[in-house]
Design an enzyme around this catalytic site. Sequence first.
Site: not given
Length: 379
Positions: A132, A158, A363, A366
């Site tokens: 983060s 990914t 990505e 929350s």
Amino acid sequence: MNFDLTQEQVMIKNMVRDFADAEIAPRAEHVDRTGEFPFDTFMKMGELGMLGLPISEEYGGAGADTISYALAVEEVGRACGSHGLSYAAAVSLGVSPFYYFGTEEQKQKWLVPLAEGKILGAFGLTEPNAGSDASGTQTTAVLEGDEWVINGSKCFITNVSYAGVCIVTAVTDRSKGSKGISAFIVPTDTPGFSTSTPYDKLGLKGSNTAEIILDNVRVPRENLIGTENEGFKQFMVTLDGGRISIGALSVGIAQAAYEASLKYAKERVQFGQSISKFQMIQQKLADMATNIELARTAVHKAAFLKDQGRPFTKEGAMAKLFASEICMRACDQAIQIHGGYGYMKEYPVERYFRDAKLMEIGEGTSEVQRIVIARQIGC
Ligand code: CAA
């Protein structure tokens, strides 16, 4: 205000739905069970122009807008979450930075084959100690003569085991914090660049995720993307766009869970009638349908703003936040509607549930979306 899709958007949505129903949905259970990455499907997507959907035709793309791209991600995700995540990451993270920030030469060399689907791209940002807190990047890049020498590692990347090229972020000026990070183009066959065995994950098992190890990787000076020390802002812009696609993917997975639940509720008979006749089941289905509609609208609004060249950081974060959380809730309720059968592998809803969780993490968690929104509303 007009909520109707254009003819072109409808055409793209239908084209991707047909492809996803025929080529992707039948493989969803297999890739989840085996963890096999469906590389051949991605090559077919490339032939259809899907990997360069929102890239202009001049650079090998289809020249479609972001709403069309969101529709495509939703349709792929509805058929299979694993394909959906790899598709969203390939386009939003693997291709887009070249489009946004690449020089003309970099675009010709890399963007064109990426957009044409000849190779896959990956985006190496996250590190073991910089998740983060993306400004906590520890990977370094030092200019030696005419070459950048890159050392460090990346995690949770990914598609990287199948990528031909990877964008890697690295510290170029430690004293400047987030203003001392730059982005580099690294062909994956560069000596010193290697990837780990793919992770074994809770869900999205058919989407390839691996670590990157960068051991004295040397790339030419011209592989710097854009301006030195602009990497943080570049990847924030890239992630803004990526969040629209994760919102769209969340809508697709939630839609699949909803459709499976509605079908099951109509077929399943208990207490002498189909369980869809019970108000408690109806409430769950009505909530799912409402939330999906709202999430899709939020995703399309953010995509619309992006297409207009207007700011969309707040709307992208809101769309991703809301869509991912209603997706998790919809998949949870889908299992509840299926009861004991929902917990078993013979029904797809347990897979949707496992796949959904990543939507609230990837990505930007929350919690990160709420930070972005709070800053945008002036907290
Ligand atoms: N667009 C342009 N610039 C932006 C921006 C945006 N959306 N957001 C921030 N910036 C700019 C700021 O204006 C600021 O510049 P100035 O000082 O010149 O004004 C600079 O960037 C630093 O911004 P912040 O002070 O807000 O940065 P921060 O350190 O407080 O971080 C954060 C904010 C929102 C938490 C950010 O770190 C973040 O988004 N973290 C999550 C990262 C994330 O999503 N990671 C997942 C990546 S996916 C992946 O790696 C795996 C894969 O393969 C898919």
